[in-house]
Design an enzyme around this catalytic site. Structure first.
Site, PDB file in Angstrom:
ATOM      1  N   THR A 153      58.427  54.826  83.222  1.00  0.00           N
ATOM      2  CA  THR A 153      57.670  53.926  82.338  1.00  0.00           C
ATOM      3  C   THR A 153      56.819  52.968  83.169  1.00  0.00           C
ATOM      4  O   THR A 153      55.705  52.619  82.796  1.00  0.00           O
ATOM      5  CB  THR A 153      58.636  53.097  81.456  1.00  0.00           C
ATOM      6  OG1 THR A 153      59.622  53.962  80.903  1.00  0.00           O
ATOM      7  CG2 THR A 153      57.904  52.388  80.348  1.00  0.00           C
ATOM      8  N   SER A 208      61.165  45.185  88.741  1.00  0.00           N
ATOM      9  CA  SER A 208      61.066  44.310  87.578  1.00  0.00           C
ATOM     10  C   SER A 208      62.352  43.578  87.226  1.00  0.00           C
ATOM     11  O   SER A 208      62.855  42.811  88.021  1.00  0.00           O
ATOM     12  CB  SER A 208      60.563  45.139  86.406  1.00  0.00           C
ATOM     13  OG  SER A 208      60.227  44.311  85.358  1.00  0.00           O
ATOM     14  N   HIS A 209      62.902  43.871  86.059  1.00  0.00           N
ATOM     15  CA  HIS A 209      64.072  43.137  85.566  1.00  0.00           C
ATOM     16  C   HIS A 209      65.380  43.717  86.095  1.00  0.00           C
ATOM     17  O   HIS A 209      66.442  43.194  85.810  1.00  0.00           O
ATOM     18  CB  HIS A 209      64.075  43.184  84.042  1.00  0.00           C
ATOM     19  CG  HIS A 209      64.005  44.588  83.528  1.00  0.00           C
ATOM     20  ND1 HIS A 209      62.858  45.338  83.607  1.00  0.00           N
ATOM     21  CD2 HIS A 209      64.947  45.389  83.012  1.00  0.00           C
ATOM     22  CE1 HIS A 209      63.097  46.546  83.127  1.00  0.00           C
ATOM     23  NE2 HIS A 209      64.354  46.607  82.751  1.00  0.00           N
ATOM     24  N   ASP A 223      60.946  37.456  84.272  1.00  0.00           N
ATOM     25  CA  ASP A 223      61.789  38.438  84.962  1.00  0.00           C
ATOM     26  C   ASP A 223      61.477  38.520  86.456  1.00  0.00           C
ATOM     27  O   ASP A 223      60.705  37.719  86.993  1.00  0.00           O
ATOM     28  CB  ASP A 223      61.669  39.818  84.299  1.00  0.00           C
ATOM     29  CG  ASP A 223      60.307  40.442  84.506  1.00  0.00           C
ATOM     30  OD1 ASP A 223      59.329  39.680  84.657  1.00  0.00           O
ATOM     31  OD2 ASP A 223      60.195  41.681  84.512  1.00  0.00           O
ATOM     32  N   ASP A 269      59.566  40.287  88.377  1.00  0.00           N
ATOM     33  CA  ASP A 269      58.184  40.341  88.846  1.00  0.00           C
ATOM     34  C   ASP A 269      57.224  39.504  88.007  1.00  0.00           C
ATOM     35  O   ASP A 269      56.003  39.596  88.184  1.00  0.00           O
ATOM     36  CB  ASP A 269      57.696  41.797  88.922  1.00  0.00           C
ATOM     37  CG  ASP A 269      57.726  42.489  87.577  1.00  0.00           C
ATOM     38  OD1 ASP A 269      58.580  42.133  86.743  1.00  0.00           O
ATOM     39  OD2 ASP A 269      56.900  43.392  87.345  1.00  0.00           O
ATOM     40  N   ASP A 326      56.356  39.460  84.784  1.00  0.00           N
ATOM     41  CA  ASP A 326      55.525  39.912  83.667  1.00  0.00           C
ATOM     42  C   ASP A 326      56.205  39.766  82.304  1.00  0.00           C
ATOM     43  O   ASP A 326      55.557  39.832  81.273  1.00  0.00           O
ATOM     44  CB  ASP A 326      55.008  41.356  83.889  1.00  0.00           C
ATOM     45  CG  ASP A 326      56.111  42.357  84.164  1.00  0.00           C
ATOM     46  OD1 ASP A 326      57.289  41.952  84.189  1.00  0.00           O
ATOM     47  OD2 ASP A 326      55.789  43.545  84.346  1.00  0.00           O
ATOM     48  N   ARG A 327      57.528  39.554  82.293  1.00  0.00           N
ATOM     49  CA  ARG A 327      58.202  39.385  81.002  1.00  0.00           C
ATOM     50  C   ARG A 327      58.378  37.920  80.661  1.00  0.00           C
ATOM     51  O   ARG A 327      58.313  37.059  81.542  1.00  0.00           O
ATOM     52  CB  ARG A 327      59.594  40.021  81.045  1.00  0.00           C
ATOM     53  CG  ARG A 327      59.550  41.506  81.214  1.00  0.00           C
ATOM     54  CD  ARG A 327      60.930  42.095  81.085  1.00  0.00           C
ATOM     55  NE  ARG A 327      60.846  43.541  81.193  1.00  0.00           N
ATOM     56  CZ  ARG A 327      61.699  44.390  80.651  1.00  0.00           C
ATOM     57  NH1 ARG A 327      62.727  43.919  79.959  1.00  0.00           N
ATOM     58  NH2 ARG A 327      61.542  45.687  80.793  1.00  0.00           N
ATOM     59  N   THR A 345      55.750  53.347  74.679  1.00  0.00           N
ATOM     60  CA  THR A 345      56.325  52.268  75.482  1.00  0.00           C
ATOM     61  C   THR A 345      55.732  52.247  76.892  1.00  0.00           C
ATOM     62  O   THR A 345      55.592  53.289  77.529  1.00  0.00           O
ATOM     63  CB  THR A 345      57.852  52.469  75.566  1.00  0.00           C
ATOM     64  OG1 THR A 345      58.369  52.308  74.242  1.00  0.00           O
ATOM     65  CG2 THR A 345      58.500  51.477  76.485  1.00  0.00           C
ATOM     66  N   GLU A 378      55.233  44.069  73.643  1.00  0.00           N
ATOM     67  CA  GLU A 378      56.340  45.002  73.505  1.00  0.00           C
ATOM     68  C   GLU A 378      57.592  44.226  73.120  1.00  0.00           C
ATOM     69  O   GLU A 378      57.741  43.054  73.470  1.00  0.00           O
ATOM     70  CB  GLU A 378      56.596  45.707  74.838  1.00  0.00           C
ATOM     71  CG  GLU A 378      55.448  46.561  75.307  1.00  0.00           C
ATOM     72  CD  GLU A 378      55.879  47.470  76.458  1.00  0.00           C
ATOM     73  OE1 GLU A 378      56.265  48.607  76.185  1.00  0.00           O
ATOM     74  OE2 GLU A 378      55.840  47.017  77.612  1.00  0.00           O
ATOM     75  N   GLU A 379      58.502  44.941  72.461  1.00  0.00           N
ATOM     76  CA  GLU A 379      59.757  44.308  72.047  1.00  0.00           C
ATOM     77  C   GLU A 379      60.584  43.865  73.257  1.00  0.00           C
ATOM     78  O   GLU A 379      61.458  43.023  73.137  1.00  0.00           O
ATOM     79  CB  GLU A 379      60.569  45.244  71.152  1.00  0.00           C
ATOM     80  CG  GLU A 379      60.822  46.675  71.676  1.00  0.00           C
ATOM     81  CD  GLU A 379      61.666  46.767  72.919  1.00  0.00           C
ATOM     82  OE1 GLU A 379      62.662  46.030  72.997  1.00  0.00           O
ATOM     83  OE2 GLU A 379      61.309  47.565  73.822  1.00  0.00           O
ATOM     84  N   LYS A 384      51.338  42.751  81.434  1.00  0.00           N
ATOM     85  CA  LYS A 384      51.936  41.704  80.624  1.00  0.00           C
ATOM     86  C   LYS A 384      52.122  40.486  81.513  1.00  0.00           C
ATOM     87  O   LYS A 384      52.156  40.617  82.737  1.00  0.00           O
ATOM     88  CB  LYS A 384      53.224  42.166  79.970  1.00  0.00           C
ATOM     89  CG  LYS A 384      54.288  42.739  80.891  1.00  0.00           C
ATOM     90  CD  LYS A 384      55.426  43.307  80.046  1.00  0.00           C
ATOM     91  CE  LYS A 384      56.573  43.792  80.898  1.00  0.00           C
ATOM     92  NZ  LYS A 384      56.524  45.227  81.162  1.00  0.00           N
ATOM     93  N   ARG A 442      68.116  53.959  74.156  1.00  0.00           N
ATOM     94  CA  ARG A 442      67.797  52.724  73.450  1.00  0.00           C
ATOM     95  C   ARG A 442      67.712  53.021  71.955  1.00  0.00           C
ATOM     96  O   ARG A 442      67.028  53.966  71.554  1.00  0.00           O
ATOM     97  CB  ARG A 442      66.464  52.153  73.917  1.00  0.00           C
ATOM     98  CG  ARG A 442      66.392  51.883  75.418  1.00  0.00           C
ATOM     99  CD  ARG A 442      65.355  50.819  75.716  1.00  0.00           C
ATOM    100  NE  ARG A 442      64.981  50.768  77.132  1.00  0.00           N
ATOM    101  CZ  ARG A 442      65.710  50.211  78.094  1.00  0.00           C
ATOM    102  NH1 ARG A 442      66.890  49.700  77.808  1.00  0.00           N
ATOM    103  NH2 ARG A 442      65.266  50.178  79.335  1.00  0.00           N
TER     104      ARG A 442
END
Ligand code: VG1
Ligand code: CO
Length: 542
Positions: free
Chosen positions: A16, A111-112, A276, A278, A280-281, A343, A362-363, A375, A495
């Protein structure tokens, strides 16, 4: 320049958001190098090409940067712009690619996902528009990785990336820059800093931002403390650390415990936010109140005109398929288009480039706009700060009013993590087989009106993407969605996304999991997750 022979690894298909594996996996001889050369090979020649390079500072970031710099010099790149100390948030990298019109960028991040020698590492390639490479490019990278026979590197001492400087490595120029100021300037050009600053100064707006020991710490200090006069202690966990201080840099109710405690205390600030690994969240919290990311996107869209930069309203919006349809209702009311994409941020790039949308989200705690092609966590926090300063209402009041006007989409995501891949595939296959017979079936009081495997045709370049998740719709009222994660590093993650619309204002203040329990039960029944995987509970619910 040295040519080093190598043989392909078969598992370098970007997911992703880039290639994500355990650090140890990346540390295998030639593993990182093969992938990087596969990226470089998308160019006919690297001469005259420039790239941005940086990462979220997690374990192996520094080593990877040195490896990539040596390879870039051996491949004869013209110039590489590197974040000081190897640090660049994902939004900052996107900004630099666009601002300096480079041919792309490499972002080192998982990322996260957690960091550290036994945790995760990742590498993403972004294109010249600043956004994650679209599928047609990641497909070429993957193909290259399967055919690779050698890569280029060179002998050199470690390049000192701790100081702002311009260095030559062979014929390649390496420019080390501090992205914090440039990113902060961009934010200041979008949002009304004077009005936020004055609300903070007069004490009518308090903030707590949790950088989760990840990359946003320095950006948050510059923006919230230095430019907006928030107190030093308004930014917590601001020191980036290689293993995120042992934490999980995922801004949600399960992982941002410290922030949650602050926001539930008697003297909670007006806005709580986290980002997060990096950057972006984002997670947005009010006093003792959580804003669902899907709602955040809808609220931004409905309130855009309160922010100077967006005063004429968004030209269009987009959401990833599993993101709740809250924004669709707002878009309809505004008379603008609302796109539903697979996604991953890479699917928003074309829509943004073609000026079809202003906001997207995004959710999974992601929101952003047309200022960059990623993002953007801090952007979202500033949007909310600006909104609070202008509206002079609490986060909770803003959300409650939104529900009153547009209705509420109750929303929950249940993740079943680290499942044996065969079992996870079995769940998806079982669902796929059932699809044809689901329409018109009744489960309790819910009637299926549509059941399908989501495909997307990009409205700009007609590129088609199949198999993006299974959707079971119960009219416009409810949906359950199933998909496999493309960012995990251990087994597979299923998910399950649950969404139900409530128009009745009297029923808009229920406990989410209680309200969605009947739908959750139906999702389990249809998917047979419990029987197939032996797991009766989700690992994380967000
Ligand atoms: C997850 C999220 C997705 C997000 C992606 C990258 O992907 O669900 O919405 O775009 O992570 O986010 P998946 O395939 O695991 O569901 V980040 O902050 O890792 O760049
Ligand atoms: Co991220």
């Amino acid at each position: 320049m040295t040519k080093i022979n190598s043989t392909p690894f078969k598992d370098q298909k970007p997911g992703t958001s880039g290639l994500r594996k355990k650090v140890k996996h990346f540390q295998q001889a030639h593993y990182l190098e093969n992938f990087v050369q596969s990226v470089f090979n998308i160019f006919d020649s690297c001469k005259n090409k420039t790239l941005v390079l940086g990462g979220d500072g997690r374990f192996y970031n520094k080593e990877a940067i040195q490896i990539i710099l040596r390879m870039a010099a051996a491949n004869e790149f013209k110039k590489i712009i590197v974040g000081q100390n190897g640090l660049l948030s994902t939004p900052a990298a996107s900004l630099l690619i666009r601002k300096y019109q480079t041919d792309g960028g490499i972002i080192l991040s998982a990322s996260h996902n957690p960091g550290g020698p036994d945790a995760d590492f990742g590498i993403k390639f972004n294109s010249a528009n600043g956004g994650p490479a679209p599928e047609k490019i990641t497909e070429v990278i993957y193909k290259n990785s399967l055919e690779i026979s050698h890569y280029f590197s060179c002998e050199s001492q470690a390049v000192d990336i701790s100081k702002i400087d311009k260095i030559k490595l062979q014929n390649t120029e390496i420019e080390i820059i501090d992205s914090v100021i440039e990113y902060a300037d961009l934010m200041e050009s979008i949002f009304d800093f004077p009005i936020i600053r004055s609300s903070i100064k007069t004490g009518s707006l308090h903030l707590c931002f949790d950088a989760m020991h990840a990359v946003t710490g320095p950006y948050a200090k510059e923006i919230f403390v230095k430019r907006l006069y928030a107190t030093e202690d308004s930014v917590i966990n601001k020191q980036p650390s290689e293993d995120f201080n042992g934490g999980h840099p995922d801004p949600n109710l399960a992982h941002a415990e410290q922030l949650l405690e602050v926001m539930q205390s008697n003297h909670a600030p007006d806005l709580g936010a986290a980002s997060d690994g990096d950057g972006d969240r984002n997670m947005i919290l009010g006093r003792n109140f959580f804003v669902t990311p899907s709602d955040s996107l809808a609220i931004m869209t409905a309130n855009a005109h309160y922010i100077q930069e967006y005063k004429s309203g968004p030209c269009g919006v987009a959401r990833s398929m599993p993101t709740s349809r809250a924004v669709d209702i707002v878009a309809e009311k505004l008379g603008i288009d609302c796109y539903e994409t697979p996604t991953g941020w890479k699917y928003f790039g074309n829509l943004l480039d073609a000026n079809k949308i202003t906001f997207c989200g995004e959710e999974s705690f992601g929101s952003g706009a047309d200022h960059i092609r990623e993002k953007d966590g801090i952007w979202a926090v500033l949007f909310w700060l600006n909104l609070l300063a202008v509206k002079k209402k609490s986060v909770k009041e803003i959300v409650h009013n939104h529900w009153k006007t547009f209705g509420r989409h109750y929303y929950e995501r249940h993740d079943f993590e680290a499942i044996d891949s065969n079992l996870a595939n079995n769940v998806m296959e079982t669902l796929n087989k059932k699809l044809a017979n689901l329409a018109n079936q009744t489960f309790d009081s819910y009637v299926v009106n549509n059941a399908y495997n989501f495909s997307y045709i990009d409205p700009v370049d007609n590129h088609t993407t199949h198999n993006q998740g299974i959707v079971i719709e119960f009219g416009t009222i409810a949906r359950v969605i199933f998909r496999l994660s493309g960012t995990g590093t251990e087994g597979a993650t299923i998910r399950v996304y649950l969404e139900q619309y409530e128009h009745d204002t009297e029923l808009q203040h229920q406990e989410v999991s209680t309200y969605l329990a009947p739908l959750a039960k139906i999702a389990m029944e249809i998917s047979e997750i419990i029987t197939i995987t032996g797991r009766s509970n989700a690992s994380v619910i967000t």
